[in-house]
Design a protein around this motif. Structure first.
Motif, PDB file in Angstrom:
ATOM      1  N   LEU A  22     -36.826  -7.623 -18.281  1.00 16.27           N
ATOM      2  CA  LEU A  22     -37.695  -8.721 -17.860  1.00 16.27           C
ATOM      3  C   LEU A  22     -38.255  -9.450 -19.075  1.00 16.27           C
ATOM      4  O   LEU A  22     -38.243 -10.690 -19.140  1.00 16.27           O
ATOM      5  CB  LEU A  22     -38.835  -8.189 -16.992  1.00 16.27           C
ATOM      6  CG  LEU A  22     -39.909  -9.210 -16.592  1.00 16.27           C
ATOM      7  CD1 LEU A  22     -39.349 -10.239 -15.618  1.00 16.27           C
ATOM      8  CD2 LEU A  22     -41.119  -8.499 -15.975  1.00 16.27           C
ATOM      9  N   LEU A  23     -38.720  -8.682 -20.031  1.00 19.48           N
ATOM     10  CA  LEU A  23     -39.317  -9.267 -21.227  1.00 19.48           C
ATOM     11  C   LEU A  23     -38.286 -10.059 -22.032  1.00 19.48           C
ATOM     12  O   LEU A  23     -38.567 -11.178 -22.487  1.00 19.48           O
ATOM     13  CB  LEU A  23     -39.935  -8.160 -22.090  1.00 19.48           C
ATOM     14  CG  LEU A  23     -40.750  -8.603 -23.294  1.00 19.48           C
ATOM     15  CD1 LEU A  23     -41.894  -9.505 -22.891  1.00 19.48           C
ATOM     16  CD2 LEU A  23     -41.267  -7.385 -24.046  1.00 19.48           C
ATOM     17  N   CYS A  24     -37.085  -9.508 -22.208  1.00 18.65           N
ATOM     18  CA  CYS A  24     -36.031 -10.212 -22.955  1.00 18.65           C
ATOM     19  C   CYS A  24     -35.671 -11.529 -22.270  1.00 18.65           C
ATOM     20  O   CYS A  24     -35.543 -12.568 -22.921  1.00 18.65           O
ATOM     21  CB  CYS A  24     -34.787  -9.334 -23.082  1.00 18.65           C
ATOM     22  SG  CYS A  24     -35.001  -7.912 -24.173  1.00 18.65           S
ATOM     23  N   GLY A  25     -35.497 -11.481 -20.937  1.00 18.12           N
ATOM     24  CA  GLY A  25     -35.174 -12.688 -20.187  1.00 18.12           C
ATOM     25  C   GLY A  25     -36.290 -13.721 -20.247  1.00 18.12           C
ATOM     26  O   GLY A  25     -36.041 -14.926 -20.382  1.00 18.12           O
ATOM     27  N   LEU A  44     -28.710  -7.117 -23.379  1.00 16.38           N
ATOM     28  CA  LEU A  44     -29.783  -7.614 -24.248  1.00 16.38           C
ATOM     29  C   LEU A  44     -29.548  -9.085 -24.619  1.00 16.38           C
ATOM     30  O   LEU A  44     -30.488  -9.879 -24.677  1.00 16.38           O
ATOM     31  CB  LEU A  44     -29.855  -6.747 -25.508  1.00 16.38           C
ATOM     32  CG  LEU A  44     -31.161  -6.744 -26.302  1.00 16.38           C
ATOM     33  CD1 LEU A  44     -32.265  -6.064 -25.521  1.00 16.38           C
ATOM     34  CD2 LEU A  44     -30.943  -6.040 -27.640  1.00 16.38           C
ATOM     35  N   ASN A  45     -28.283  -9.408 -24.860  1.00 20.14           N
ATOM     36  CA  ASN A  45     -27.948 -10.764 -25.301  1.00 20.14           C
ATOM     37  C   ASN A  45     -27.807 -11.767 -24.162  1.00 20.14           C
ATOM     38  O   ASN A  45     -27.922 -12.979 -24.383  1.00 20.14           O
ATOM     39  CB  ASN A  45     -26.650 -10.741 -26.115  1.00 20.14           C
ATOM     40  CG  ASN A  45     -26.820 -10.066 -27.468  1.00 20.14           C
ATOM     41  OD1 ASN A  45     -27.900 -10.091 -28.048  1.00 20.14           O
ATOM     42  ND2 ASN A  45     -25.765  -9.451 -27.966  1.00 20.14           N
ATOM     43  N   SER A  46     -27.535 -11.291 -22.942  1.00 21.95           N
ATOM     44  CA  SER A  46     -27.187 -12.230 -21.864  1.00 21.95           C
ATOM     45  C   SER A  46     -28.197 -12.287 -20.718  1.00 21.95           C
ATOM     46  O   SER A  46     -28.116 -13.179 -19.872  1.00 21.95           O
ATOM     47  CB  SER A  46     -25.811 -11.864 -21.291  1.00 21.95           C
ATOM     48  OG  SER A  46     -25.844 -10.560 -20.707  1.00 21.95           O
ATOM     49  N   LEU A  70     -37.637 -16.538 -29.984  1.00 23.42           N
ATOM     50  CA  LEU A  70     -36.558 -15.736 -30.545  1.00 23.42           C
ATOM     51  C   LEU A  70     -37.060 -14.326 -30.871  1.00 23.42           C
ATOM     52  O   LEU A  70     -38.191 -14.147 -31.321  1.00 23.42           O
ATOM     53  CB  LEU A  70     -36.010 -16.394 -31.811  1.00 23.42           C
ATOM     54  CG  LEU A  70     -35.420 -17.805 -31.647  1.00 23.42           C
ATOM     55  CD1 LEU A  70     -34.972 -18.336 -33.002  1.00 23.42           C
ATOM     56  CD2 LEU A  70     -34.271 -17.811 -30.650  1.00 23.42           C
ATOM     57  N   PHE A  71     -36.214 -13.346 -30.652  1.00 19.83           N
ATOM     58  CA  PHE A  71     -36.536 -11.972 -31.019  1.00 19.83           C
ATOM     59  C   PHE A  71     -35.292 -11.332 -31.625  1.00 19.83           C
ATOM     60  O   PHE A  71     -34.172 -11.806 -31.443  1.00 19.83           O
ATOM     61  CB  PHE A  71     -37.034 -11.173 -29.804  1.00 19.83           C
ATOM     62  CG  PHE A  71     -36.026 -11.050 -28.693  1.00 19.83           C
ATOM     63  CD1 PHE A  71     -35.083 -10.030 -28.686  1.00 19.83           C
ATOM     64  CD2 PHE A  71     -36.021 -11.962 -27.640  1.00 19.83           C
ATOM     65  CE1 PHE A  71     -34.156  -9.915 -27.666  1.00 19.83           C
ATOM     66  CE2 PHE A  71     -35.096 -11.862 -26.611  1.00 19.83           C
ATOM     67  CZ  PHE A  71     -34.165 -10.840 -26.625  1.00 19.83           C
ATOM     68  N   ARG A  72     -35.516 -10.241 -32.323  1.00 15.52           N
ATOM     69  CA  ARG A  72     -34.394  -9.501 -32.906  1.00 15.52           C
ATOM     70  C   ARG A  72     -34.605  -8.006 -32.734  1.00 15.52           C
ATOM     71  O   ARG A  72     -35.746  -7.533 -32.589  1.00 15.52           O
ATOM     72  CB  ARG A  72     -34.203  -9.857 -34.380  1.00 15.52           C
ATOM     73  CG  ARG A  72     -35.405  -9.564 -35.265  1.00 15.52           C
ATOM     74  CD  ARG A  72     -35.214 -10.144 -36.667  1.00 15.52           C
ATOM     75  NE  ARG A  72     -36.376  -9.917 -37.515  1.00 15.52           N
ATOM     76  CZ  ARG A  72     -36.547  -8.856 -38.307  1.00 15.52           C
ATOM     77  NH1 ARG A  72     -35.617  -7.908 -38.343  1.00 15.52           N
ATOM     78  NH2 ARG A  72     -37.622  -8.731 -39.052  1.00 15.52           N
ATOM     79  N   LEU A  73     -33.519  -7.278 -32.734  1.00 16.61           N
ATOM     80  CA  LEU A  73     -33.565  -5.826 -32.615  1.00 16.61           C
ATOM     81  C   LEU A  73     -33.908  -5.233 -33.971  1.00 16.61           C
ATOM     82  O   LEU A  73     -33.292  -5.581 -34.985  1.00 16.61           O
ATOM     83  CB  LEU A  73     -32.199  -5.319 -32.143  1.00 16.61           C
ATOM     84  CG  LEU A  73     -32.073  -3.909 -31.586  1.00 16.61           C
ATOM     85  CD1 LEU A  73     -32.979  -3.699 -30.379  1.00 16.61           C
ATOM     86  CD2 LEU A  73     -30.620  -3.631 -31.198  1.00 16.61           C
TER      87      LEU A  73
END
Length: 288
Positions: free
Chosen positions: A98-101, A271-273, A109-112
């Motif tokens: 939910l947070l990533c979407g 994570l990416n989509s 933008l975020f990164r791992l």
């Protein structure tokens, strides 16, 4: 054949912000995502100066803010996506997606920056042996099978880092421990865990193939016969260096438990989509 599974455990994301105003804006977006979702609640802990995410009374994520020499940041850390508490595991994974979407839909933008990949083997701790068979130069390693105790839980640390700063600044770390003892489970689970840290993702980026490559450096082995394990352990530790010839001579592939690489590929794809649709639903497009 012994039963085992590949799991994604700890995940940490970082949002880099150009200034404190952007940092506060991003934190507010995170709050507006989590609080109304009904999945979890968010509280501020004054003692550690972190926001904490709960389902009921169980904490499964922390949100910290800070500043480096180049930027402000927000770090969101989901600790233990696979704890064998099914409801908590489900809620934490749902909250992560939910947070990533939500961040993507708002243009943040975020990164791992941290990822723990686990191989959970449903057997006693002493039936498992792990060796790094493709060692990284200038990294210290313990003897294979060396056991220490962390909070009374038997643990084998593969790398021999001694201090906090050394562990923190490493590209990756790995260890084997008695998951049953740590979590108070009523069944046997031994976990091998590879922890990829911020330095790793700065160097290799976030892609499934590099992660699979990092995992392939290790032989995670199951022994039904403990005498066989002791023999392999003694022989392995007697070599000054281990190459393909020694691996073949000891027949390590016979004992090896290969990770399910589809789990890693699926997680990175999700994570990416992942995105949030018009109705507020979490959408995970199928992996082609």
């Amino acid at each position: 054949m012994i039963k085992y599974k590949t799991e994604i455990d700890t995940v940490a994301l970082q949002i880099d912000c150009k200034d404190i105003k952007r940092q506060r804006y991003s934190l507010d977006i995170i709050r507006r995502c989590i609080v109304p979702s009904g999945i979890s609640s968010m509280k501020f802990n004054k003692q550690n100066n972190k926001h904490e995410v709960y389902h009921g009374n169980t904490k499964f994520a922390t949100i910290s803010t800070g500043y480096t020499y180049s930027s402000y940041y927000i770090r969101i850390r989901f600790a233990g996506l696979k704890s064998y508490r099914d409801v908590i595991d489900s809620k934490s994974k749902m909250c992560l997606m939910l947070l990533c979407g939500w961040l993507k839909s708002t243009g943040i933008l975020f990164r791992l920056v941290e990822l723990d990949i686990a191989i959970d083997i449903f057997c006693p701790f002493y039936n498992i042996l792990v060796a790094c068979t493709r060692k990284t130069p200038h990294v210290p390693y313990n003897e294979v099978g060396h056991i220490q105790y962390f909070d009374s839980v038997p643990t084998s640390y593969i790398e021999g880092y001694t201090g906090y700063e050394e562990r923190k600044n490493a590209t990756s770390r790995s260890y084997v421990y008695n998951k049953s003892a740590k979590e108070g489970l009523t069944f046997d689970v031994t976990r091998f865990e590879l922890k990829l840290q911020n330095k790793y993702f700065k160097r290799f980026g976030c892609n499934a193939q590099s992660i699979i490559g990092a995992l392939s450096k290790y032989h995670v082995m199951y022994f039904s016969n403990l005498n066989e394990k002791q023999y392999i352990m003694n022989k392995y530790n007697s070599y000054s260096s281990v190459h393909r010839r020694e691996i073949n001579r000891l027949d390590l592939e016979w004992y090896r438990l290969s990770p399910n690489t589809k789990v890693i590929k699926q997680f990175i794809h999700d994570l990416n989509s992942v995105y949030i649709d018009f109705y507020g639903n979490i959408v995970l497009p199928p992996m082609l």
